[in-house]
Motif scaffolding. Structure first.
Motif, PDB file in Angstrom:
ATOM      1  N   GLY A   1      -0.623  -5.264   9.044  1.00  0.00           N
ATOM      2  CA  GLY A   1      -0.082  -6.413   9.756  1.00  0.00           C
ATOM      3  C   GLY A   1      -0.444  -6.463  11.221  1.00  0.00           C
ATOM      4  O   GLY A   1       0.068  -7.302  11.961  1.00  0.00           O
ATOM      5  N   ASP A   2      -1.364  -5.581  11.654  1.00  0.00           N
ATOM      6  CA  ASP A   2      -1.761  -5.571  13.065  1.00  0.00           C
ATOM      7  C   ASP A   2      -3.216  -6.003  13.273  1.00  0.00           C
ATOM      8  O   ASP A   2      -3.730  -5.952  14.381  1.00  0.00           O
ATOM      9  CB  ASP A   2      -1.529  -4.194  13.680  1.00  0.00           C
ATOM     10  N   GLY A   3      -3.887  -6.411  12.198  1.00  0.00           N
ATOM     11  CA  GLY A   3      -5.266  -6.876  12.304  1.00  0.00           C
ATOM     12  C   GLY A   3      -6.297  -5.784  12.470  1.00  0.00           C
ATOM     13  O   GLY A   3      -7.457  -6.076  12.730  1.00  0.00           O
ATOM     14  N   LYS A   4      -5.908  -4.525  12.309  1.00  0.00           N
ATOM     15  CA  LYS A   4      -6.839  -3.410  12.547  1.00  0.00           C
ATOM     16  C   LYS A   4      -7.463  -2.839  11.283  1.00  0.00           C
ATOM     17  O   LYS A   4      -8.505  -2.207  11.348  1.00  0.00           O
ATOM     18  CB  LYS A   4      -6.137  -2.289  13.299  1.00  0.00           C
ATOM     19  N   TYR A   5      -6.809  -2.999  10.122  1.00  0.00           N
ATOM     20  CA  TYR A   5      -7.288  -2.354   8.900  1.00  0.00           C
ATOM     21  C   TYR A   5      -7.345  -3.332   7.743  1.00  0.00           C
ATOM     22  O   TYR A   5      -6.407  -4.099   7.520  1.00  0.00           O
ATOM     23  CB  TYR A   5      -6.369  -1.192   8.488  1.00  0.00           C
ATOM     24  N   ALA A   6      -8.437  -3.273   6.989  1.00  0.00           N
ATOM     25  CA  ALA A   6      -8.581  -4.001   5.729  1.00  0.00           C
ATOM     26  C   ALA A   6      -8.955  -2.971   4.670  1.00  0.00           C
ATOM     27  O   ALA A   6      -9.497  -1.908   4.986  1.00  0.00           O
ATOM     28  CB  ALA A   6      -9.662  -5.062   5.856  1.00  0.00           C
ATOM     29  N   GLU A   7      -8.655  -3.280   3.408  1.00  0.00           N
ATOM     30  CA  GLU A   7      -8.933  -2.323   2.337  1.00  0.00           C
ATOM     31  C   GLU A   7      -9.614  -3.003   1.165  1.00  0.00           C
ATOM     32  O   GLU A   7      -9.260  -4.117   0.790  1.00  0.00           O
ATOM     33  CB  GLU A   7      -7.637  -1.672   1.853  1.00  0.00           C
ATOM     34  N   LEU A   8     -10.603  -2.297   0.598  1.00  0.00           N
ATOM     35  CA  LEU A   8     -11.256  -2.742  -0.622  1.00  0.00           C
ATOM     36  C   LEU A   8     -10.675  -1.978  -1.805  1.00  0.00           C
ATOM     37  O   LEU A   8     -10.211  -0.844  -1.657  1.00  0.00           O
ATOM     38  CB  LEU A   8     -12.769  -2.501  -0.540  1.00  0.00           C
ATOM     39  N   ALA A   9     -10.713  -2.583  -2.983  1.00  0.00           N
ATOM     40  CA  ALA A   9     -10.169  -1.953  -4.189  1.00  0.00           C
ATOM     41  C   ALA A   9     -11.098  -0.837  -4.660  1.00  0.00           C
ATOM     42  O   ALA A   9     -12.320  -1.010  -4.711  1.00  0.00           O
ATOM     43  CB  ALA A   9     -10.008  -2.989  -5.290  1.00  0.00           C
TER      44      ALA A   9
ATOM     45  N   GLY B   1     -19.482  -4.573  -4.260  1.00  0.00           N
ATOM     46  CA  GLY B   1     -18.908  -5.016  -5.525  1.00  0.00           C
ATOM     47  C   GLY B   1     -17.458  -4.588  -5.700  1.00  0.00           C
ATOM     48  O   GLY B   1     -17.011  -4.315  -6.805  1.00  0.00           O
ATOM     49  N   LYS B   2     -16.716  -4.547  -4.596  1.00  0.00           N
ATOM     50  CA  LYS B   2     -15.311  -4.127  -4.607  1.00  0.00           C
ATOM     51  C   LYS B   2     -14.454  -5.281  -4.090  1.00  0.00           C
ATOM     52  O   LYS B   2     -14.659  -5.759  -2.979  1.00  0.00           O
ATOM     53  CB  LYS B   2     -15.085  -2.902  -3.709  1.00  0.00           C
ATOM     54  N   PRO B   3     -13.455  -5.713  -4.875  1.00  0.00           N
ATOM     55  CA  PRO B   3     -12.583  -6.788  -4.397  1.00  0.00           C
ATOM     56  C   PRO B   3     -11.749  -6.361  -3.186  1.00  0.00           C
ATOM     57  O   PRO B   3     -11.510  -5.177  -2.975  1.00  0.00           O
ATOM     58  CB  PRO B   3     -11.660  -7.076  -5.588  1.00  0.00           C
ATOM     59  N   VAL B   4     -11.323  -7.341  -2.428  1.00  0.00           N
ATOM     60  CA  VAL B   4     -10.476  -7.097  -1.261  1.00  0.00           C
ATOM     61  C   VAL B   4      -9.041  -6.885  -1.728  1.00  0.00           C
ATOM     62  O   VAL B   4      -8.497  -7.705  -2.462  1.00  0.00           O
ATOM     63  CB  VAL B   4     -10.544  -8.280  -0.269  1.00  0.00           C
ATOM     64  N   VAL B   5      -8.428  -5.789  -1.297  1.00  0.00           N
ATOM     65  CA  VAL B   5      -7.007  -5.541  -1.548  1.00  0.00           C
ATOM     66  C   VAL B   5      -6.192  -6.224  -0.465  1.00  0.00           C
ATOM     67  O   VAL B   5      -5.200  -6.882  -0.725  1.00  0.00           O
ATOM     68  CB  VAL B   5      -6.686  -4.026  -1.570  1.00  0.00           C
ATOM     69  N   SER B   6      -6.641  -6.057   0.789  1.00  0.00           N
ATOM     70  CA  SER B   6      -5.917  -6.629   1.924  1.00  0.00           C
ATOM     71  C   SER B   6      -6.873  -6.842   3.086  1.00  0.00           C
ATOM     72  O   SER B   6      -7.678  -5.966   3.399  1.00  0.00           O
ATOM     73  CB  SER B   6      -4.792  -5.685   2.355  1.00  0.00           C
ATOM     74  N   TYR B   7      -6.743  -7.995   3.730  1.00  0.00           N
ATOM     75  CA  TYR B   7      -7.483  -8.254   4.967  1.00  0.00           C
ATOM     76  C   TYR B   7      -6.736  -7.703   6.175  1.00  0.00           C
ATOM     77  O   TYR B   7      -7.302  -7.601   7.252  1.00  0.00           O
ATOM     78  CB  TYR B   7      -7.702  -9.754   5.158  1.00  0.00           C
ATOM     79  N   ASP B   8      -5.474  -7.375   6.028  1.00  0.00           N
ATOM     80  CA  ASP B   8      -4.652  -6.908   7.150  1.00  0.00           C
ATOM     81  C   ASP B   8      -3.601  -5.939   6.606  1.00  0.00           C
ATOM     82  O   ASP B   8      -2.427  -6.272   6.461  1.00  0.00           O
ATOM     83  CB  ASP B   8      -4.003  -8.083   7.859  1.00  0.00           C
ATOM     84  N   GLN B   9      -4.039  -4.723   6.322  1.00  0.00           N
ATOM     85  CA  GLN B   9      -3.223  -3.736   5.631  1.00  0.00           C
ATOM     86  C   GLN B   9      -1.889  -3.442   6.304  1.00  0.00           C
ATOM     87  O   GLN B   9      -0.865  -3.317   5.650  1.00  0.00           O
ATOM     88  CB  GLN B   9      -4.039  -2.444   5.479  1.00  0.00           C
TER      89      GLN B   9
ATOM     90  N   ILE C   1     -10.954   5.974  -1.134  1.00  0.00           N
ATOM     91  CA  ILE C   1     -10.459   4.713  -0.599  1.00  0.00           C
ATOM     92  C   ILE C   1     -11.530   4.171   0.349  1.00  0.00           C
ATOM     93  O   ILE C   1     -12.193   4.946   1.037  1.00  0.00           O
ATOM     94  CB  ILE C   1      -9.136   4.954   0.159  1.00  0.00           C
ATOM     95  N   ILE C   2     -11.698   2.859   0.401  1.00  0.00           N
ATOM     96  CA  ILE C   2     -12.632   2.251   1.359  1.00  0.00           C
ATOM     97  C   ILE C   2     -11.823   1.368   2.304  1.00  0.00           C
ATOM     98  O   ILE C   2     -11.241   0.364   1.894  1.00  0.00           O
ATOM     99  CB  ILE C   2     -13.729   1.430   0.665  1.00  0.00           C
ATOM    100  N   LEU C   3     -11.765   1.786   3.571  1.00  0.00           N
ATOM    101  CA  LEU C   3     -11.073   1.028   4.613  1.00  0.00           C
ATOM    102  C   LEU C   3     -12.084   0.472   5.599  1.00  0.00           C
ATOM    103  O   LEU C   3     -13.097   1.110   5.879  1.00  0.00           O
ATOM    104  CB  LEU C   3     -10.112   1.923   5.394  1.00  0.00           C
ATOM    105  N   LEU C   4     -11.772  -0.682   6.144  1.00  0.00           N
ATOM    106  CA  LEU C   4     -12.497  -1.216   7.288  1.00  0.00           C
ATOM    107  C   LEU C   4     -11.531  -1.195   8.455  1.00  0.00           C
ATOM    108  O   LEU C   4     -10.365  -1.562   8.312  1.00  0.00           O
ATOM    109  CB  LEU C   4     -12.980  -2.638   7.022  1.00  0.00           C
ATOM    110  N   GLN C   5     -12.003  -0.722   9.596  1.00  0.00           N
ATOM    111  CA  GLN C   5     -11.155  -0.546  10.772  1.00  0.00           C
ATOM    112  C   GLN C   5     -11.793  -1.280  11.954  1.00  0.00           C
ATOM    113  O   GLN C   5     -12.958  -1.038  12.272  1.00  0.00           O
ATOM    114  CB  GLN C   5     -11.036   0.952  11.074  1.00  0.00           C
ATOM    115  N   ARG C   6     -11.038  -2.175  12.577  1.00  0.00           N
ATOM    116  CA  ARG C   6     -11.533  -2.860  13.781  1.00  0.00           C
ATOM    117  C   ARG C   6     -11.429  -1.889  14.952  1.00  0.00           C
ATOM    118  O   ARG C   6     -10.362  -1.332  15.214  1.00  0.00           O
ATOM    119  CB  ARG C   6     -10.728  -4.135  14.055  1.00  0.00           C
TER     120      ARG C   6
END
Length: 127
Positions: A40-48, A30-38, A55-60
């Motif tokens: 600019g290298d395609g490795k990190y996305a962040e939820l609000a 239930g957290k909106p997306v702040v960025s799909y590509d924090q 902080i909630i990060l997604l890391q490829r």
């Protein structure tokens, strides 16, 4: 004296499609997306998250998917030494910016510089 606190929950995603993983976790938590590509290298996305939430990060990543924690601090070396005294070991100083460490339980986590402008309010003080 230095300070530290839980900073970030990092969802390590072994995937070629970080956007799909980000959309799943956005809806699941239930957290909106702040960025799909924090960065600019395609490795990190962040939820609000709110200022007092981690902080909630997604890391490829290239290893198996897992979750790890980041501990933020105002003194990387002092915090790494404090954690070593508790039984953790240093694994790698990654990208010249943070320590990857391993707990006695085998869990990996990172010690990072403070992540938000306001460094608080839930800080631990270590002498």
């Amino acid at each position: 004296m230095h300070h530290s606190r839980l900073s970030t929950l990092v969802l390590d995603c072994h995937t070629d499609d970080l956007k799909q993983a980000t959309d799943f976790w956005s809806h699941a938590l239930g957290k909106p997306v702040v960025s799909y590509d924090q960065d600019g290298d395609g490795k990190y996305a962040e939820l609000a998250t709110l200022a007092d939430e981690p902080i909630i990060l997604l890391q490829r990543v290239n290893h198996d998917s897992r979750v790890h924690l980041d501990i933020e601090t105002d003194d990387l070396e002092a915090e790494a030494k404090r954690l070593e005294a508790l039984g953790a070991k240093r694994v790698e100083f990654a990208h010249g910016r943070w320590w990857v460490m391993e707990a006695p339980s085998g869990h990996r986590f990172c010690v990072v510089q403070k992540q938000r402008e306001a460094f608080g309010p839930h800080l631990n003080r270590w002498d």
